[in-house]
Design an enzyme around this catalytic site. Structure first.
Site, short mmCIF file in Angstrom:
data_model
loop_
_atom_site.label_atom_id
_atom_site.label_comp_id
_atom_site.label_asym_id
_atom_site.label_seq_id
_atom_site.Cartn_x
_atom_site.Cartn_y
_atom_site.Cartn_z
N GLY A 15 -6.27 3.66 -2.48
CA GLY A 15 -6.22 4.59 -3.61
C GLY A 15 -5.42 4.04 -4.78
O GLY A 15 -5.83 4.14 -5.94
N CYS A 16 -4.29 3.44 -4.48
CA CYS A 16 -3.43 2.90 -5.53
C CYS A 16 -4.09 1.69 -6.20
O CYS A 16 -3.94 1.49 -7.41
CB CYS A 16 -2.06 2.55 -4.97
SG CYS A 16 -1.18 4.02 -4.37
#
Length: 157
Positions: free
Chosen positions: A47-48
Site C-alpha cells: 500500500g505504501c
C-alpha cells in the site's frame, strides 16, 4: 492516548527530520511554498509503495502548481534510501522513528485494522500553506486513489 487532530487554520507543527539521503529537512525551509506532507505506515509495503509511486507519478504536476511533497514514516533512513532507490522516488522521504512528528500531527494513535482497534500509524495527508498553516488535514486516507482525490480537492483535476 489522547488524540491530537489538526484542522484547517491550525499552525502546522514545526519539525526537522533526517532524510533518506543522509541530510535533514525542516518544515520552515519551505516557508512561502505549499507543502503536501503525508504520513505512511511502512516503506516497501504494498500500500505504501502504491501511494509513494502515485505521488512520484504526479510530482511534475504538483511541482508545477507550486507544491512540495514530503513523505514521513517511522522507518530508519537506510530503509528509506532503499525504498527511494527501488521505486525511483524523487521527493524527500523523512524518518521519524520516535513518532514525535507523527504524534504532533495526529498521525499516530488508535485506528481500525481488519475490524480490530489497534494503535499505529494513521495514513494521513496535510496540505500546509506558505505561511505554515494547515489548509487540509486528511486522516485515514486510502493508499490507492489518494493522489487523484487530493488533486481534485486542491482544484488541480
Amino acid at each position: 492516548m489522547t488524540e491530537t487532530r489538526l484542522t484547517p487554520g491550525d499552525a502546522a507543527p514545526e519539525f526537522t527530520l533526517p532524510t533518506a539521503d543522509g541530510g535533514t529537512v525542516s518544515l520552515d525551509t519551505y516557508r512561502g511554498k505549499r507543502v503536501i506532507l503525508y504520513f505512511y505506515p511502512a516503506a516497501m509495503t504494498p500500500g505504501c509503495t502504491k501511494q509513494a509511486c502515485d505521488f512520484r507519478d504526479n510530482l511534475g504536476r504538483l511541482t508545477d502548481e507550486g507544491f512540495v511533497v514530503l513523505g514521513v514514516s517511522k522507518d530508519k533512513p537506510e530503509k528509506l534510501a532503499k525504498f527511494a532507490e527501488r521505486d525511483a522516488l524523487t521527493f524527500p522521504l523523512l524518518s521519524d522513528p520516535d513518532l514525535t512528528v507523527h504524534q504532533a500531527y495526529g498521525a499516530y494513535g488508535p485506528k481500525k485494522l481488519y475490524g480490530k482497534e489497534v494503535v499505529g500509524v494513521i495514513r494521513s495527508t496535510f496540505v500546509i500553506d506558505g505561511d505554515g498553516k494547515v489548509e487540509q488535514a486528511l486522516y485515514n486516507v486510502k493508499a490507492t486513489g489518494h493522489v487523484a482525490s487530493l488533486t481534485k480537492k486542491l482544484g488541480l483535476s
